[in-house]
Design an enzyme around this catalytic site. Structure first.
Site, PDB file in Angstrom:
ATOM      1  CG  HIS A   1      -1.504  -1.347   1.364  1.00 45.31           C
ATOM      2  ND1 HIS A   1      -2.728  -1.621   0.823  1.00 45.31           N
ATOM      3  CD2 HIS A   1      -1.216  -2.385   2.175  1.00 45.31           C
ATOM      4  CE1 HIS A   1      -3.231  -2.732   1.383  1.00 45.31           C
ATOM      5  NE2 HIS A   1      -2.228  -3.339   2.069  1.00 45.31           N
TER       6      HIS A   1
ATOM      7  CB  SER B   1      12.168  23.374 -14.789  1.00 45.88           C
ATOM      8  OG  SER B   1      11.607  24.503 -14.931  1.00 45.88           O
TER       9      SER B   1
ATOM     10  CE  LYS C   1      10.487  21.096 -11.008  1.00 49.20           C
ATOM     11  NZ  LYS C   1       9.669  20.028 -10.435  1.00 49.20           N
TER      12      LYS C   1
ATOM     13  CD  GLU D   1       7.982  12.867 -14.961  1.00 47.69           C
ATOM     14  OE1 GLU D   1       7.748  13.607 -15.739  1.00 47.69           O
ATOM     15  OE2 GLU D   1       8.310  13.155 -13.895  1.00 47.69           O
TER      16      GLU D   1
END
Ligand code: ARG
Length: 472
Positions: free
Chosen positions: A156, A277, A283, A290
């Site tokens: 979980h 970024s 960043k 992704e």
């Protein structure tokens, strides 16, 4: 417009219809397969005396010349031709004359395209197997050097019990190992040659289907001509296998993205596999992970697309089946590049072992072991479960971990606890004692690593038999 079938028509095809119907834009990538298939067919026609040996030879030379010229950029495959099959036949006839017109004897584009697509898919299955094998080797390296890298195992997404990085990566080894086995079984099922099935009902010429099958590295010719020209099961199976591979990659990428966050910092994705970024200078984003996660959807889409194309088709060939290609090619390109990129990302990634181990210490990952300790001392498991539950509540209140409680505090909750409790619930003991087959304990992990090594050494990468077909 250069069409193979103009004879029956009195008017030219409308340009929009021609463009809508044409597949050359995407089936041109099967040029090599189309030419190998045609050469095998021509050699067979010559051997069987269906065409002369001289014609067979000039067809072969002509086809090789076409392949050479396209490869060297001297000949362009343009939209003047409806599909790759029409292109080859038209250019061949321009180059070798009459003989070129005899190539299509005893053949239909239906069995031709069935062959080309099967050959193409078989080649991609082999490349995919090779990439997966490389990935397995990288995972195995990580396993071997991290048998004592502790980390929390989750259920979980909550810390559950301590494991090791070797054990966690071993789970992915198993997934990609099954993927390789799936590829092998698809390969074995699909490795039959559809050429010689004609449009749907075979042909009246004495074709030698065994010869053609063998020349192209197939195990045998297919059994039923109607099935042969309308079967895309093998492609659906492969898209299914690619979808499962993508699902595995995506799950791992999801974890890597989480592990790479400021909050976790279990891993650091290498600069070479990260992006920045345009506005936030600090960043460093896990875009590759992704994208792999995102591209899974595309591959599933191709599988769904083809299942849907096929579901209502009466036997035998229907033009709907031309729709197998774009989605399948896209899924193949996508999945192969994802495996490759994921492997590179994994290989160059740094694991922050200290942070992982520290994380495994928190979150009461040793709670089950604390209960198991009491069980050994004669407490029934259900009661032990409840005692530890109370310990956890106490710890949350006092901001402690179980092993930071004093013996006195522990005894108040469960009187059987002695000094040896601390060792029993230490991170190392928690992992070391997990000795059942498949568990993270050192003995079990050693056998798992040995089995994994054995799998790699005993399962040679699938080899595309068409590599032996030399055209240049
Ligand atoms: N481009 C077609 C395909 O991909 C080739 C087969 C055409 N056959 C036909 N009978 N129209 O399926």
């Amino acid at each position: 417009m250069a069409q193979l079938w103009g004879g029956r028509f009195t008017k030219a095809t409308d340009q929009k219809v021609y463009d809508f119907n044409a597949s050359i834009g995407f089936d041109k990538r099967m040029l090599f397969q189309d030419i190998c298939g045609s050469i095998a067919h021509a050699r067979m026609l010559g051997r069987q005396g269906i065409i002369s040996e001289t014609d067979a030879l000039s067809i072969e030379e002509g086809l090789k010349g076409i392949f050479r010229d396209v490869s060297e950029g001297k000949l362009k495959i343009t939209s003047k031709y409806e599909d790759v099959h029409s292109f080859c036949e038209a250019v061949l006839t321009e180059r070798v004359g009459e003989a070129g017109k005899r190539l299509h004897t005893g053949r239909s584009r239906n069995d031709q395209v069935a062959l080309d697509m099967r050959l193409y898919t078989r080649g991609v299955i082999c490349t995919c197997d090779e990439l997966l094998n490389e990935l397995l080797k990288s995972i195995l390296e990580i396993m071997k050097s991290n048998t004592d890298t502790f980390m929390p195992g989750f259920t979980h997404l909550q810390k559950a019990q301590p494991v090791t990085l070797a054990h966690h990566m071993g789970a992915y080894f198993e997934m990609f190992k099954r993927d390789r086995k799936r590829l092998r079984s698809i390969y074995e099922r699909m490795n039959e040659c559809p050429l010689g099935s004609g449009a749907l009902a075979g042909t009246t010429y004495p074709l030698d289907r065994d010869f053609v099958a063998e020349s192209l590295g197939f195990d045998r010719p297919t059994s039923n001509s109607m099935d042969s020209v309308s079967d895309r099961d093998y492609l659906i199976e492969f898209l299914d296998a690619l979808s499962i591979i993508m699902m595995h990659l995506s799950r791992s990428c999801e974890e890597i993205i989480t592990w790479n966050t400021n909050e976790y910092r279990f891993v650091e994705i290498d600069d070479t596999y990260s992006t920045g970024s345009s506005i936030m200078p600090q960043k460093k984003n896990p875009d590759i992970a992704e994208l792999v996660r995102g591209k899974a959807g595309r591959v599933y889409g191709s599988l769904m697309g083809l299942l849907t194309v096929m579901k209502g088709l009466p036997l035998a060939y229907n033009k709907d089946m031309q729709e197998d290609k774009e989605g399948a090619f896209d899924a193949m390109d996508t999945a192969l590049s994802c495996i490759d990129l994921y492997s590179g990302m994994l290989k160059s990634m740094t694991f922050n072992k200290d942070i992982m181990a520290r994380s495994a210490l928190g979150g009461f990952t040793n709670a089950t072991d604390a209960a198991d300790y009491m069980v050994v001392k004669g407490v029934p498991f259900r009661d032990a479960h409840s005692y530890v539950g109370r310990m956890v509540l106490y710890c949350i209140d006092k901001k402690l971990s179980i092993d930071e409680m004093s013996l006195e505090e522990l005894k108040k909750i469960c009187p059987v606890i002695e000094e040896d409790f601390y060792d029993a619930v230490s991170l190392k003991t928690c992992v070391d004692k997990r000795l059942t087959k498949g568990a993270p304990g050192p003995g079990a992990m050693k056998s798992e690593i040995e089995e994994s090594e054995k799998f790699i050494s005993e399962n040679a990468v699938l080899k595309d038999p068409l590599e032996a077909f030399i055209l240049m």
